[in-house]
Design an enzyme around this catalytic site. Structure first.
Site, PDB file in Angstrom:
ATOM      1  CG  ASP A 200      -5.572  -0.455   2.284  1.00  0.00           C
ATOM      2  OD1 ASP A 200      -5.186  -1.454   1.651  1.00  0.00           O
ATOM      3  OD2 ASP A 200      -6.097   0.523   1.726  1.00  0.00           O
TER       4      ASP A 200
ATOM      5  CG  HIS B 270      -1.867   1.116   1.265  1.00  0.00           C
ATOM      6  ND1 HIS B 270      -2.971   1.178   0.441  1.00  0.00           N
ATOM      7  CD2 HIS B 270      -1.874   2.266   1.995  1.00  0.00           C
ATOM      8  CE1 HIS B 270      -3.619   2.308   0.672  1.00  0.00           C
ATOM      9  NE2 HIS B 270      -2.972   2.984   1.602  1.00  0.00           N
TER      10      HIS B 270
ATOM     11  CB  SER C  75       2.614  -0.119   4.719  1.00  0.00           C
ATOM     12  OG  SER C  75       2.725   1.199   5.201  1.00  0.00           O
TER      13      SER C  75
HETATM   14  C1  GRF Z   1       1.134   0.588  -6.229  1.00  0.00           C
HETATM   15  O1  GRF Z   1       1.203   1.938  -5.897  1.00  0.00           O
HETATM   16  C2  GRF Z   1       0.748  -0.205  -5.012  1.00  0.00           C
HETATM   17  O2  GRF Z   1       1.236   0.321  -3.823  1.00  0.00           O
HETATM   18  C3  GRF Z   1      -0.762  -0.099  -5.031  1.00  0.00           C
HETATM   19  O3  GRF Z   1      -1.110  -0.138  -6.387  1.00  0.00           O
HETATM   20  C4  GRF Z   1      -0.026   0.320  -7.182  1.00  0.00           C
HETATM   21  C5  GRF Z   1       0.300  -0.787  -8.145  1.00  0.00           C
HETATM   22  O4  GRF Z   1       1.254  -0.422  -9.094  1.00  0.00           O
HETATM   23  N1  GRF Z   1      -1.346  -1.142  -4.235  1.00  0.00           N
HETATM   24  P1  GRF Z   1       1.915  -1.539 -10.022  1.00  0.00           P
HETATM   25  O5  GRF Z   1       0.785  -2.190 -10.818  1.00  0.00           O
HETATM   26  O6  GRF Z   1       2.612  -2.513  -9.139  1.00  0.00           O
HETATM   27  O7  GRF Z   1       2.843  -0.789 -10.914  1.00  0.00           O
END
Ligand code: GRF
Length: 186
Positions: A143, A107, A134
């Site tokens: 979350d 997250h 996190s």
């Molecule tokens: C990331 O910012 C992650 O923290 C959130 O969704 C986004 C995913 O990005 N859960 P990616 O698809 O891994 O580039």
């Protein structure tokens, strides 16, 4: 009991965290890539790498119906740990119970701050000096499960949500493989 080192990564989009988890795998084996969006960019990369993939559009299917199909697929592949990586779907309580303690998520905030969406805009709006990411255990509450690891990223005065997102992503790519590798060993 399945081997925790057999990992499935669940994505919905570009999959940059998935790539980091695959490229930096240490002590675990990425056995399956799953997507609820058959057109997800990350899926294409996974197929080119020769990874096993499973994609089923979630729109139009009942939540638990979808999750039962997903769970059966994970079973077939002998998955022991599930890593959510930009999986933009809330899992049903049935699924969370079925895989209790074996689902992780990344997250883009320093939890418990900024659960949910638009974390970077909210951190800038609040004039926070520091943000980050996190990795936590997934529970029924969004979350909110146990935090297993965090990385901090300073917020610069000229930051926009987009520029902050880029720097936090770099931190995510280092943090997630490290935490996952510790998790499968514990
Ligand atoms: C990331 O910012 C992650 O923290 C959130 O969704 C986004 C995913 O990005 N859960 P990616 O698809 O891994 O580039």
């Amino acid at each position: 009991m399945h081997d925790p080192r057999r990992v499935a990564i669940l994505i919905s989009g570009r999959g940059s965290n998935m790539r980091a988890l695959v490229e930096r795998a240490d002590g675990y084996d990425v056995t399956l890539i799953v997507s609820n969006k058959p057109g997800a960019l990350g899926l294409q990369w996974a197929r080119e790498r020769g990874l096993a993939t499973w994609a089923l559009e979630s729109k139009g299917l009942g939540k638990e119906d979808y999750d039962r199909q997903l769970s059966a697929t994970l079973e077939e592949h002998g998955i022991g740990t599930i890593a959510l990586a930009g999986f933009m779907r809330i899992l049903s309580p049935w699924f969370v119970e079925r895989w209790r303690g074996r689902i992780l998520n990344i997250h883009p905030s320093l939890l418990p701050k900024y659960r949910g969406l638009d974390t970077h805009a909210r951190a800038i709006e609040a004039r926070d000096q520091v943000s980050g990411c996190s990795v936590h255990v997934v529970t029924e509450e969004l979350d909110a499960g146990e935090v297993l690891g965090q990385a901090e990223v300073p917020i610069e005065p000229e930051d926009t949500p987009g520029s902050l997102e880029q720097r936090v992503l770099v931190a995510e790519h280092a943090l997630y493989p490290k935490v996952l590798s510790e998790f499968v060993r514990r």
